[in-house]
Motif scaffolding. Structure first.
Motif, short mmCIF file in Angstrom:
data_model
loop_
_atom_site.label_atom_id
_atom_site.label_comp_id
_atom_site.label_asym_id
_atom_site.label_seq_id
_atom_site.Cartn_x
_atom_site.Cartn_y
_atom_site.Cartn_z
N ILE A 38 -0.49 50.28 77.77
CA ILE A 38 -0.12 49.97 79.15
C ILE A 38 1.26 50.51 79.52
CG2 ILE A 38 0.35 48.11 80.80
CD1 ILE A 38 -1.86 46.50 79.45
N ASN A 42 1.81 53.61 82.15
CA ASN A 42 2.59 53.27 83.34
C ASN A 42 3.84 54.13 83.46
OD1 ASN A 42 0.79 51.32 84.12
ND2 ASN A 42 1.93 49.61 83.24
N HIS A 45 3.36 57.26 85.31
CA HIS A 45 3.07 57.07 86.74
C HIS A 45 4.23 56.41 87.46
CE1 HIS A 45 -1.08 58.44 86.51
NE2 HIS A 45 -1.19 57.79 85.37
N THR A 46 5.41 56.45 86.82
CA THR A 46 6.62 55.93 87.46
C THR A 46 6.97 56.78 88.69
OG1 THR A 46 7.48 55.18 85.32
CG2 THR A 46 9.07 55.40 87.13
N ASP A 52 4.92 60.48 91.38
CA ASP A 52 5.07 60.02 90.00
C ASP A 52 5.45 61.18 89.08
OD1 ASP A 52 2.73 61.44 89.46
OD2 ASP A 52 1.45 59.67 89.52
#
Length: 384
Positions: A38, A42, A45-46, A52
């Motif tokens: 996770i 994630n 995709h910041t 992103d």
């Protein structure tokens, strides 16, 4: 045949990059399916500045990759294997076959469906991986085969770029596109005026990229356009084109491509991933890469030679052409790139990525084994 110093540098850097790509791909997939799944996914995709990290890599850093591809293509056209039509024609016909046949096979499974947009996915060849696998065969690979595969992959990438521009561009902001093209024309004029300082070209290229990014046409196109504005002169070590190409090799091979691979293969493989491979899009990708690539390359090359349009390189047999076609089925980098443009659904994207990995692994192993056997026989019986 004596290989030029620049070609040797290109080949060797891509060879090392291929090994690194294999390592980081395995590492990225392993982390994406570990307890760190996770936070790892994630992270990529910041959001930074409205996009992103993956988007900045795919639309920003990959433009530099395409700039290098454009410079390599420019060198081959002006001063290399593609400078003579009869010499260049075989990899050109091979590349056409290697793009047409995989797309046709993909559409056999996906015509009339929502996934038909993925026809461009199996059309691409990954230069770094293909040459990296070929390099594992060592000295038994003659220079003609190396150059054929490299030229084929370069032309293949150019074809992929054209496909992206035509089929994967949605809404066009015409004013931004016209400004980008105007900058391109200005840079061409600077070239004709014999301005050899790289700074105005780099600054102009950045502006062209920005307007292309906001035009709707994929921003990486600006990298190829910029390459053909860089003065080539006589192609020696003092030419701006040579200097820039020489400078970009290692950053692209050892930073940009591995970063692209890591960011785009953080795939959380679901428990039912085998079922995903049974989808029409996945079947089309795998069969397009594994069967379509070698079939198209071999058939179009054979037809071109038999009709007298070109000739088979010295010390290269038809078995070698088939083997090179198998290696061309390694579509990793460009195939994943087109996947991100072709599909919007996350599950479809992940299934396509897994299919690309499967098809590329099968193609790489098949090509390696085929060439290992056929090249050994050629070394025992010359001319066979």
């Amino acid at each position: 045949m004596q290989l030029t110093r620049l070609f040797n540098e290109f080949f060797n850097s891509e060879k090392a990059s291929g090994i690194i790509l294999i390592f980081v791909t395995i590492l990225s997939i392993a982390i994406a399916n570990s307890s760190l799944q996770i936070p790892y996914i994630n992270f990529w995709h910041t959001d930074i500045g409205g996009h992103d990290i993956v988007h900045w890599i795919n639309d920003g850093l990959m433009t530099i990759f395409f700039l290098l591809i454009g410079l390599e293509l420019e060198r081959e056209i002006y001063h290399g294997e593609l400078s003579n039509f009869r010499t260049a024609s075989l990899p050109i016909f091979a590349a056409i076959g290697g793009m047409f046949m995989p797309a046709a096979i993909y559409l056999l499974f996906n015509y009339g469906t929502e996934t038909r947009a993925g026809a461009g996915i199996p059309m691409a060849t990954d230069i770094a991986f293909a040459i990296g696998i070929l390099s594992l065969l060592g000295r038994r690979v003659n220079p003609s085969l190396k150059i054929f595969l490299t030229a084929l992959a370069v032309i293949d990438d150019l074809g992929a770029i054209i496909i992206i521009a035509i089929f994967y561009t949605q809404t066009i902001a015409w004013l931004n596109l016209l400004i980008a093209l105007a900058i391109f024309i200005v840079l061409l004029i600077l070239n004709r005026l014999k301005v050899h300082n790289l700074i105005p070209y780099i600054l102009g290229g950045i502006l062209m990229w920005w307007f292309m990014l906001h035009s709707g046409v994929h921003a990486t196109i600006s990298g190829v356009l910029l390459a053909f504005t860089i003065p080539f002169k006589n192609g020696d070590e003092k030419s701006p084109s040579y200097k820039l190409q020489h400078f970009l090799h290692k950053p692209v091979s050892f930073f940009i491509l591995p970063l692209f691979a890591i960011a785009n293969t953080c795939i959380a493989i679901p428990a039912n991933w085998v079922e995903g491979l049974a989808q029409a899009s996945s079947i089309g990708v795998i069969t397009g890469l594994v069967i379509g690539k070698p079939l198209g390359i071999s058939l179009f090359s054979f037809a071109a030679v038999k009709t007298g349009l070109c000739q088979l390189p010295s010390q290269v047999s038809w078995k070698n052409i088939i083997g090179a076609g198998m290696l061309a089925g390694i579509g990793f980098t460009m195939s994943i790139f087109i996947t991100m443009l072709a599909f919007k659904d996350e599950d479809t994207i992940n299934n396509a990525k897994i299919a690309i990995l499967m098809g590329s692994v099968i193609s790489g192993i098949a090509g390696l084994l085929w060439l290992r056997i056929t090249l050994r026989k050629q070394s025992i019986t010359p001319g066979q």
